[in-house]
Scaffold this motif. Sequence first.
Motif, mmCIF file in Angstrom:
data_model
loop_
_atom_site.group_PDB
_atom_site.id
_atom_site.type_symbol
_atom_site.label_atom_id
_atom_site.label_comp_id
_atom_site.label_asym_id
_atom_site.label_seq_id
_atom_site.Cartn_x
_atom_site.Cartn_y
_atom_site.Cartn_z
ATOM 1 N N GLY A 1 10.175 51.376 -6.454
ATOM 2 C CA GLY A 1 11.296 50.562 -5.999
ATOM 3 C C GLY A 1 12.589 51.331 -6.173
ATOM 4 O O GLY A 1 12.911 51.767 -7.279
ATOM 5 N N LEU A 2 13.324 51.552 -5.079
ATOM 6 C CA LEU A 2 14.521 52.384 -5.135
ATOM 7 C C LEU A 2 15.759 51.579 -5.524
ATOM 8 O O LEU A 2 15.879 50.398 -5.202
ATOM 9 N N GLY A 3 16.662 52.264 -6.218
ATOM 10 C CA GLY A 3 17.913 51.646 -6.649
ATOM 11 C C GLY A 3 18.679 52.582 -7.556
ATOM 12 O O GLY A 3 18.325 53.760 -7.701
ATOM 13 N N ASN A 4 19.731 52.064 -8.160
ATOM 14 C CA ASN A 4 20.562 52.805 -9.104
ATOM 15 C C ASN A 4 20.462 52.151 -10.480
ATOM 16 O O ASN A 4 20.230 50.948 -10.578
ATOM 17 N N PRO A 5 20.681 52.939 -11.547
ATOM 18 C CA PRO A 5 20.522 52.384 -12.896
ATOM 19 C C PRO A 5 21.768 51.644 -13.383
ATOM 20 O O PRO A 5 22.868 51.847 -12.873
ATOM 21 N N GLY A 6 21.559 50.785 -14.365
ATOM 22 C CA GLY A 6 22.678 50.165 -15.069
ATOM 23 C C GLY A 6 23.131 48.850 -14.487
ATOM 24 O O GLY A 6 22.873 48.526 -13.323
ATOM 25 N N PRO A 7 23.855 48.059 -15.310
ATOM 26 C CA PRO A 7 24.288 46.713 -14.909
ATOM 27 C C PRO A 7 25.244 46.695 -13.725
ATOM 28 O O PRO A 7 25.269 45.739 -12.962
ATOM 29 N N ARG A 8 26.024 47.755 -13.542
ATOM 30 C CA ARG A 8 26.991 47.787 -12.443
ATOM 31 C C ARG A 8 26.309 47.643 -11.077
ATOM 32 O O ARG A 8 26.863 47.068 -10.147
ATOM 33 N N ILE B 1 17.755 46.445 -3.979
ATOM 34 C CA ILE B 1 16.735 45.447 -3.665
ATOM 35 C C ILE B 1 15.333 45.985 -3.952
ATOM 36 O O ILE B 1 14.424 45.229 -4.303
ATOM 37 N N GLY B 2 15.145 47.301 -3.862
ATOM 38 C CA GLY B 2 13.852 47.886 -4.223
ATOM 39 C C GLY B 2 13.513 47.637 -5.684
ATOM 40 O O GLY B 2 12.376 47.285 -6.028
ATOM 41 N N HIS B 3 14.507 47.793 -6.569
ATOM 42 C CA HIS B 3 14.312 47.482 -7.988
ATOM 43 C C HIS B 3 13.961 46.012 -8.174
ATOM 44 O O HIS B 3 13.093 45.652 -8.975
ATOM 45 N N MET B 4 14.662 45.132 -7.423
ATOM 46 C CA MET B 4 14.443 43.690 -7.569
ATOM 47 C C MET B 4 13.008 43.314 -7.191
ATOM 48 O O MET B 4 12.379 42.477 -7.852
ATOM 49 N N VAL B 5 12.503 43.915 -6.124
ATOM 50 C CA VAL B 5 11.131 43.635 -5.700
ATOM 51 C C VAL B 5 10.142 44.121 -6.760
ATOM 52 O O VAL B 5 9.174 43.423 -7.088
ATOM 53 N N LEU B 6 10.390 45.293 -7.330
ATOM 54 C CA LEU B 6 9.499 45.807 -8.387
ATOM 55 C C LEU B 6 9.548 44.908 -9.613
ATOM 56 O O LEU B 6 8.511 44.644 -10.232
ATOM 57 N N ALA C 1 6.856 51.531 -10.436
ATOM 58 C CA ALA C 1 7.849 52.418 -11.042
ATOM 59 C C ALA C 1 9.238 52.205 -10.480
ATOM 60 O O ALA C 1 9.412 52.002 -9.274
ATOM 61 N N VAL C 2 10.228 52.263 -11.387
ATOM 62 C CA VAL C 2 11.628 52.329 -10.988
ATOM 63 C C VAL C 2 12.241 53.541 -11.687
ATOM 64 O O VAL C 2 11.994 53.779 -12.867
ATOM 65 N N SER C 3 13.027 54.290 -10.948
ATOM 66 C CA SER C 3 13.666 55.486 -11.492
ATOM 67 C C SER C 3 14.778 55.093 -12.463
ATOM 68 O O SER C 3 15.433 54.072 -12.290
ATOM 69 N N GLU C 4 14.973 55.924 -13.479
ATOM 70 C CA GLU C 4 16.093 55.730 -14.394
ATOM 71 C C GLU C 4 17.331 56.488 -13.911
ATOM 72 O O GLU C 4 18.390 56.387 -14.509
ATOM 73 N N GLY C 5 17.177 57.252 -12.821
ATOM 74 C CA GLY C 5 18.290 58.014 -12.266
ATOM 75 C C GLY C 5 18.865 57.336 -11.042
ATOM 76 O O GLY C 5 18.507 56.201 -10.697
#
Length: 194
Positions: free
Chosen positions: A10-17, A25-30, A65-69
């Motif tokens: 799931g693609l996205g960016n890290p952190g609360p911001r 949205i990729g992170h949200m689906v994961l 998996a979600v990237s931490e980067g």
Amino acid sequence: MASDTWLIAGLGNPGPRYRHTRHNIGHMVLDELVDRMDAKYTRTKVGAQVVAARLGAGGPKVVFAVSEGYMNTSGRPVRGLMDYFDIDPERLVVVHDEVDLDFGRLKLKRGGSEGGHNGLKSITQHLKGDRDYIRVRVGVSRPPGRMDTADYVLQKFSAEQAKDLPQVINRAADAVELIITDGLTATQNTVHQS
């Protein structure tokens, strides 16, 4: 011979911001898929958080998996996990935001261009140009007026979109599970007609 394990990224960016932005949205689906497994992410040495499990009792092995980067470095952890679990690109499913689709629409495909998406570009680059992976494209709509696309995808969803977002995330998560159990073509026939 490669393993029969699937990797769902799931693609996205890290952190609360960035947590509730269109680009994530990729992170949200994961997160939804991991919640369904009643599991928690664990950190890896390749810069991703993962859950490795079976989809249902005795079902296929899946690594979520979600990237931490950041988005534009998605390829490195994806490649690291593929190498570690011996996963072929044909068993890689990438969930990402898509500005060329109306909000909430899903489009599933294997291969093709990256369409200017930096996360996909990074993955293709780290797969040495191999584009033969599956994409679950989740529509976030085009930016209004002359707004810059990069600025738009890094904004939170509108109030109206936010109301429908849980349903969109659920449908995308359902599509991922169907790809693994029923195959891409059957899932396309189901998802693209709804």
